[in-house]
Design a protein around this motif. Structure first.
Motif: not given
Length: 388
Positions: A178-198
């Motif tokens: 579960n912790l690994d799943a949370i980290f994966e989604e944090i990666n998606n937010s920070v290093f992917r979704r957040g990046h393409i937004t900017l």
């Protein structure tokens, strides 16, 4: 003032500065991810031809499920092929795989790497077949029936040579998973979704990524390490190629269930990040002069302290410093609270349940143990190298 006190202050200042930069970076992109407003992707006018590459190293339990989901696409079957590179797998596994309409390669590398498997696959593709897009999946990945259709639509919309899909966990059955799943989604937010937004390139994760076939065929041959995804990512950035990310294209991966595997994974990632930095730091001055923001961001990203180590350092300093000088600990407590808030912001709503409560508040202590184990692993590796 004693020398010991000066040393403690210097260590405190240096560690706090390093952690602060990482937290600031995470904060900016976590907030940016909240404003991502990409709507539906229009249907493509052209149907591309795909080659799906699945390197499998000792993945006997999960490879067959990956093949089944890759074959079960709504996309026309005449427009995609699948190559499985079955390295060091059991004969019975290869026998089962041979029953499917795929190309099966069975190397037995003395020193196995994903790069070698992908290079072998490219070199063994039929010369008479022409492909437009290459997709790399991990053994154990599961894709939805619409995966290729969505990738085809996304490629036309993006107009670039590389697209990262949204990796999610297909299991949350232990606290570590579960912790690994949370980290994966944090990666998606920070290093992917957040990046393409900017307007900055998304990070690739090695699986669930689609490349322009001609680009991939040429550049995969330039990789020669066990961290080929970072080598390819660096090549994309140095060639000024934008990496797009599509949140609605899902790839489900199995997460580690045991703390020992979790620690090994984090140790390997930390080592990969450090090697990537050393290999590409020399490009930073030219990137700044030429205003290549994607490459600048990527090198800065590799400079940041890994989150596992970051949180472990915060916990350690928060516990130890009060026994030395209470005032020094206050800023660490504040930083820890800010970090937990930022990570909570970056965690999607569907993961915030009773499992989230248990895993999220255990995370700092799991990371602290992970840091100690990573240190032991590095020390053992050095001892082994010295003996040999």
């Amino acid at each position: 003032m004693s020398i010991g006190w000066i040393v403690i202050n210097i260590i405190d200042i240096i560690l706090f500065a390093i952690v602060s930069l990482t937290v600031a970076y995470l904060t900016v992109f976590s907030i940016a991810a909240l404003f991502n407003r990409r709507t539906g992707v229009p249907a493509a006018k052209h149907q591309n031809r795909f080659i799906i590459l699945i390197p499998a190293y000792k993945q006997d339990k999960s490879i067959e499920q990956t093949v089944k989901t890759a074959l079960g696409q709504t996309y026309p079957q005449r427009l995609f092929d699948i190559t499985v590179i079955s390295d060091h797998q059991k004969e019975i596994t290869n026998f089962h795989l041979a029953q499917y309409p795929i190309t099966l390669l069975t190397p037995n590398f003395a020193s196995s790497t994903k790069a070698k498997s992908l290079q072998l696959a490219i070199n063994n593709l039929p010369q008479f077949k022409i492909y437009d897009i290459a997709i790399v999946l991990d053994a154990g990945s599961v894709v939805e029936p619409e995966f290729l259709q969505q990738m085809n639509d996304a490629f036309e919309t993006a107009g670039t040579k590389a697209i990262q899909a949204h990796r999610l966990s297909k299991n949350r059955d232990t606290a570590i998973a579960n912790l690994d799943a949370i980290f994966e989604e944090i990666n998606n937010s920070v290093f992917r979704r957040g990046h393409i937004t900017l307007g900055i390139s998304a990070a690739i994760s090695g699986s669930g990524i689609a490349y322009d076939f001609k680009w991939f065929k040429e550049n995969i041959m330039k990789t020669n390490t066990g961290w080929e995804d970072k080598e390819l990512e660096a090549l994309l950035m140095r060639q000024h190629i934008y990496v797009d990310y599509f949140d609605h294209i899902h790839v489900y991966d199995e997460k580690t269930r045991q703390s020992a595997d979790f620690n090994k994974q984090r140790g390997r990632w930390a080592s990969t990040q450090l090697r990537s930095l050393f290999s590409n730091a020399r490009y930073l001055p030219a990137a700044i002069l030429k205003k290549r923001y994607d490459l600048i961001d990527k090198i800065i990203q590799w400079m940041l302290i890994p989150r596992t180590i970051m949180v472990a350092v915060m916990v350690l300093m928060s516990i130890v410093l009060p026994f030395i000088y209470l005032t020094l600990a206050v800023k660490w407590w504040i930083m820890f609270a800010v970090t937990m808030l930022v990570l909570a912001i970056a965690t999607p709503d569907y993961l915030v349940d009773d499992k989230w409560d248990k895993s999220f508040f255990k995370a700092p202590f799991i990371m602290l143990v992970s840091l100690l184990n990573i240190t032991k692993m590095i020390r053992r590796k050095k001892n082994f190298e010295n003996r040999n």
